[in-house]
Design a protein around this motif. Structure first.
Motif, PDB file in Angstrom:
ATOM      1  N   VAL B  72       0.871  -1.184   0.000  1.00 19.79           N
ATOM      2  CA  VAL B  72       0.000   0.000   0.000  1.00 19.79           C
ATOM      3  C   VAL B  72       0.907   1.233   0.000  1.00 19.79           C
ATOM      4  N   PRO B  73       0.709   2.226  -0.863  1.00 21.18           N
ATOM      5  CA  PRO B  73      -0.455   2.393  -1.733  1.00 21.18           C
ATOM      6  C   PRO B  73      -0.275   1.860  -3.156  1.00 21.18           C
ATOM      7  N   ASP B  74       0.953   1.451  -3.543  1.00 19.67           N
ATOM      8  CA  ASP B  74       1.189   1.124  -4.957  1.00 19.67           C
ATOM      9  C   ASP B  74       0.289   0.006  -5.487  1.00 19.67           C
ATOM     10  N   GLY B  75       0.066  -1.011  -4.681  1.00 19.29           N
ATOM     11  CA  GLY B  75      -0.742  -2.133  -5.166  1.00 19.29           C
ATOM     12  C   GLY B  75      -2.177  -2.097  -4.662  1.00 19.29           C
ATOM     13  N   LEU B  76      -2.571  -0.925  -4.197  1.00 17.17           N
ATOM     14  CA  LEU B  76      -3.877  -0.831  -3.538  1.00 17.17           C
ATOM     15  C   LEU B  76      -5.043  -1.115  -4.476  1.00 17.17           C
ATOM     16  N   ARG B  77      -4.905  -0.696  -5.718  1.00 23.87           N
ATOM     17  CA  ARG B  77      -6.033  -0.859  -6.649  1.00 23.87           C
ATOM     18  C   ARG B  77      -6.431  -2.336  -6.746  1.00 23.87           C
ATOM     19  N   ASP B  78      -5.438  -3.210  -6.865  1.00 22.41           N
ATOM     20  CA  ASP B  78      -5.746  -4.642  -6.976  1.00 22.41           C
ATOM     21  C   ASP B  78      -6.294  -5.181  -5.665  1.00 22.41           C
ATOM     22  N   ALA B  79      -5.705  -4.713  -4.552  1.00 21.86           N
ATOM     23  CA  ALA B  79      -6.135  -5.215  -3.239  1.00 21.86           C
ATOM     24  C   ALA B  79      -7.549  -4.746  -2.897  1.00 21.86           C
ATOM     25  N   ILE B  80      -7.868  -3.526  -3.271  1.00 20.93           N
ATOM     26  CA  ILE B  80      -9.152  -2.952  -2.846  1.00 20.93           C
ATOM     27  C   ILE B  80     -10.330  -3.636  -3.541  1.00 20.93           C
ATOM     28  N   ARG B  81     -10.050  -4.237  -4.699  1.00 22.74           N
ATOM     29  CA  ARG B  81     -11.116  -4.961  -5.411  1.00 22.74           C
ATOM     30  C   ARG B  81     -11.632  -6.142  -4.601  1.00 22.74           C
ATOM     31  N   GLN B  82     -10.745  -6.636  -3.724  1.00 16.84           N
ATOM     32  CA  GLN B  82     -11.135  -7.790  -2.896  1.00 16.84           C
ATOM     33  C   GLN B  82     -11.316  -7.398  -1.439  1.00 16.84           C
ATOM     34  N   THR B  83     -11.443  -6.101  -1.207  1.00 14.52           N
ATOM     35  CA  THR B  83     -11.559  -5.619   0.173  1.00 14.52           C
ATOM     36  C   THR B  83     -12.789  -4.737   0.337  1.00 14.52           C
ATOM     37  N   GLY B  84     -13.604  -5.079   1.313  1.00 14.98           N
ATOM     38  CA  GLY B  84     -14.736  -4.213   1.654  1.00 14.98           C
ATOM     39  C   GLY B  84     -14.422  -3.539   2.968  1.00 14.98           C
ATOM     40  N   ALA B  85     -14.841  -2.301   3.125  1.00 14.55           N
ATOM     41  CA  ALA B  85     -14.453  -1.593   4.360  1.00 14.55           C
ATOM     42  C   ALA B  85     -15.494  -0.580   4.806  1.00 14.55           C
ATOM     43  N   ILE B  86     -15.567  -0.417   6.111  1.00 14.55           N
ATOM     44  CA  ILE B  86     -16.293   0.707   6.702  1.00 14.55           C
ATOM     45  C   ILE B  86     -15.293   1.396   7.623  1.00 14.55           C
ATOM     46  N   VAL B  87     -15.092   2.671   7.426  1.00 12.56           N
ATOM     47  CA  VAL B  87     -14.165   3.418   8.283  1.00 12.56           C
ATOM     48  C   VAL B  87     -14.968   4.413   9.114  1.00 12.56           C
ATOM     49  N   GLU B  88     -14.870   4.266  10.421  1.00 14.07           N
ATOM     50  CA  GLU B  88     -15.611   5.114  11.364  1.00 14.07           C
ATOM     51  C   GLU B  88     -17.114   5.089  11.070  1.00 14.07           C
ATOM     52  N   THR B  89     -17.726   6.264  11.061  1.00 13.24           N
ATOM     53  CA  THR B  89     -19.187   6.305  10.889  1.00 13.24           C
ATOM     54  C   THR B  89     -19.550   5.956   9.447  1.00 13.24           C
ATOM     55  N   PRO B  90     -20.697   5.329   9.256  1.00 14.87           N
ATOM     56  CA  PRO B  90     -21.074   5.004   7.885  1.00 14.87           C
ATOM     57  C   PRO B  90     -21.331   6.274   7.082  1.00 14.87           C
ATOM     58  N   ALA B  91     -20.519   6.499   6.058  1.00 15.52           N
ATOM     59  CA  ALA B  91     -20.651   7.719   5.253  1.00 15.52           C
ATOM     60  C   ALA B  91     -21.315   7.378   3.930  1.00 15.52           C
ATOM     61  N   LEU B  92     -22.582   7.744   3.818  1.00 17.38           N
ATOM     62  CA  LEU B  92     -23.342   7.444   2.609  1.00 17.38           C
ATOM     63  C   LEU B  92     -23.970   8.729   2.095  1.00 17.38           C
ATOM     64  N   PHE B  93     -24.466   8.679   0.872  1.00 23.71           N
ATOM     65  CA  PHE B  93     -25.022   9.890   0.277  1.00 23.71           C
ATOM     66  C   PHE B  93     -26.426  10.118   0.844  1.00 23.71           C
ATOM     67  N   PRO B  94     -26.604  11.150   1.663  1.00 21.95           N
ATOM     68  CA  PRO B  94     -27.860  11.298   2.398  1.00 21.95           C
ATOM     69  C   PRO B  94     -29.078  11.602   1.532  1.00 21.95           C
ATOM     70  N   THR B  95     -28.861  12.217   0.370  1.00 24.77           N
ATOM     71  CA  THR B  95     -30.025  12.580  -0.454  1.00 24.77           C
ATOM     72  C   THR B  95     -30.383  11.494  -1.466  1.00 24.77           C
TER      73      THR B  95
END
Lengths: 271, 322
Positions: B72-95
């Protein structure tokens, strides 16, 4: 392409963007009503020789030789709306913390930033062009029932479309600039305060204290591009092409800084 | 078994007006593939900063981070495809509605709408999927964020305090979901300070304090490594005679609230009953006394905070106990 479409969908779902479009449409309807009732009962001669022109006379929409016309009324509001819309698309995302969520799907920040900037630029261009069409269309009842289309030949339409495209491009530029500033400041207010402080306070001071620098200012260059003619003001010797190049360099510099900031800085929690 | 997360000497500090704040100070961590891995620590211990560094959201000041074997970060693109994450509070589009939120994210990875609907049903939001997210309760937002994390069918899930703001029923649902996701063959890396939740859900844990890892291993290893030996509590009619009998049998005994704490493992409780029976003392109650993860957690984090103790890895603790 996928990311671009996703960003466009997201931008269009922002309430502020929808409210701005709704306000613009109400403004167009109001302009149409005023133009219709303002021209009722007037003869064509009265309409033609009105000092301020009349929207019921189609050729007064844009007078290419004079670089003025009723379309100019809409331009200022379009720039303002594009700037505010662009700033809120990014500022709202920082406030909600959704930048973090999106980056857990697309971690290549430059790609994301480019997609976001491009999507807002495209939307601003399209919305701006569409609103100009609606604005001018609102004058049609006045034209058909009280006024005239006489003189609206090919050269008139060509000039009108060219100025509409130019206005749309400048609106897109305003939105891109707003995105860049909101990205650097990570909120909408930063972009708005920075831009208005610069345009009103700083440029006002420069204009007053150092008139020889006026041709380097945003406002003068935007004015030159808008009218596509050299401004008849002291200290301005720039034509529209140089003014366009100046604006592009300014925008590119700020967009570059914003991209570098987005690429390098840590993504913190929602503000 | 391969490692899904490898952190080597991670340092993360922030420059402030009044000096530098160290959020993570030399963290080494290895998370093996499979199971639920608990990442524990009090507030401000560096859990979220570590997760941010893992996901490329924050740049480490020093050290190396690998996610699913990729740097990380160089190989992150490949890793993130197989990684799901929630960081702190759930940040979603409210509208946007819950469904629109998931569809929007799904479109980034070209995931179809059927999968979105499946996930909404799985987290129990099928009926409210078309409501705007701003009208959701915190628990519903948390569940939607969980659905978003699982949407891309990841091999690794990183959850930062997933039970935050949930009521007891919601917490239970999350616990079951974490377990189910791990049983499906995924690795679930979950940070939390709700220790009762972690203890019952996690296979392995790491305890973070002051930006450093103070213990890691299986839950049992961590509990026993901290020097807490399990004992048995026993009650007899004549507590004095009982104490005497056990001492005669060379067992460590201590009176505790009308009972005797005998210093033997619960597995060897039969030696206690035999010694008491030999002295004509009949047991009225006997139960094992186990230390919880919470006891160990509080002790480890307190000692580090109070004394700024050296990093104490599991192996080192084991050595001390031995």
């Amino acid at each position: 392409m996928n990311l671009l479409l996703t960003e466009m969908r997201r931008a269009m779902r922002r309430r502020a963007v929808r409210v701005l479009i709704a306000i613009a449409l109400v403004g167009c309807a109001f302009a149409g009503i005023v133009s219709y009732f303002g021209s009722v009962g007037k003869t064509l001669t009265e309409l033609r020789f009105d000092d301020e022109g009349s929207p019921a006379v189609m050729t007064d929409w844009w007078i290419a030789d004079a670089n003025e016309g009723f379309l100019a009324v809409a331009m200022f509001f379009l720039f303002l709306g594009a700037f505010f819309g662009g700033a809120t698309v990014v500022g709202g995302e920082w406030r909600a913390g959704t930048v973090t969520t999106v980056l857990t799907w697309e971690p290549r920040r430059l790609r994301l930033h480019t997609a976001r900037t491009s999507s807002v630029a495209i939307l601003s261009f399209v919305i701006s062009f569409g609103l100009q069409v609606v604005f001018l269309a609102s004058f049609l009842p006045a034209v058909f029932f009280n006024g005239t289309t006489e003189g609206a030949n090919l050269s008139f339409w060509t000039a009108l479309v060219v100025v509409m495209i130019r206005t749309s491009l400048l609106s897109a530029g305003a939105a891109v600039l707003a995105i860049a500033l909101a990205t650097v400041g990570r909120n909408t207010a930063f972009a708005l305060i920075t831009m208005f402080t610069w345009l009103i306070v700083i440029e006002g001071l420069i204009r007053g204290l150092k008139p020889s620098l006026s041709e380097w200012l945003w406002a003068e260059n935007i004015g030159t591009v808008m009218t596509w003619a050299q401004l008849d003001e002291p200290g301005i010797s720039r034509g529209p092409v140089i003014a366009s190049a100046t604006l592009i360099v300014y925008c590119a510099t700020i967009v570059g800084l914003a991209a570098a900031s987005f690429q390098r800085r840590d993504i913190a929690a929602a503000t | 078994m391969t490692n899904v997360i490898e952190i080597d000497g991670l340092h993360k500090s922030y420059r402030r007006l009044k000096g530098t704040t160290v959020a993570v100070g030399g963290l080494d961590l290895v998370v093996p593939e499979g199971g639920v891995y608990g990442f524990l620590g009090p507030n401000g211990s560096g859990k979220t900063t570590t997760i941010r560094c893992l996901l490329g959201l924050a740049r480490p000041s020093a050290g190396n981070v690998r996610l699913l074997g990729r740097p990380v970060p160089d190989g992150l693109r490949d890793a993130i495809r197989q990684t799901g994450a929630i960081v702190e509070t759930p940040a979603l589009f409210p509208t946007m509605t819950g469904r629109e939120n998931l569809r929007l994210l799904a479109s980034v990875d070209r995931i179809g709408p059927r999968r979105v609907d499946e996930m909404l049903d799985q987290v129990g939001l099928g009926d409210r999927a078309d409501d705007l997210v701003k009208r959701y309760s915190l628990g519903m937002k948390q569940r939607l964020a969980l659905a978003a994390a699982v949407l891309k069918d990841p091999a690794l899930l990183i959850f930062d305090e997933p039970a935050n703001g949930l009521d007891p029923a919601g917490m239970r649902e999350v616990r079951l979901l974490l377990r189910r996701l791990a049983d499906e063959g995924r690795t679930v890396f979950v940070s939390s300070h709700v220790l009762a939740e972690i203890e019952t859900t996690c296979d392995r844990v790491a305890i973070l304090s002051g930006g450093r890892c103070v213990a890691q291993g299986t839950v049992d290893e961590v509990i026993s490594s901290a020097g807490h030996r399990s004992t048995v509590l026993v009650k007899v009619a004549d507590i004095g005679a009982g104490e005497q009998a056990l001492r005669s049998a060379r067992m460590g005994v201590q009176r505790v609230d009308g009972a005797l704490r005998v210093d033997v493992s619960p597995d060897a409780a039969h030696v206690v009953t035999r010694a008491l029976a030999a002295a004509d003392q009949w047991v009225t109650e006997l139960r094992p006394e186990r230390f919880s993860l919470e006891d160990v957690f509080l002790e480890l984090t307190r000692s580090v905070n109070d004394e700024d103790a050296d990093v104490l890895q599991f192996a080192e603790i084991e050595e001390v106990v031995a």
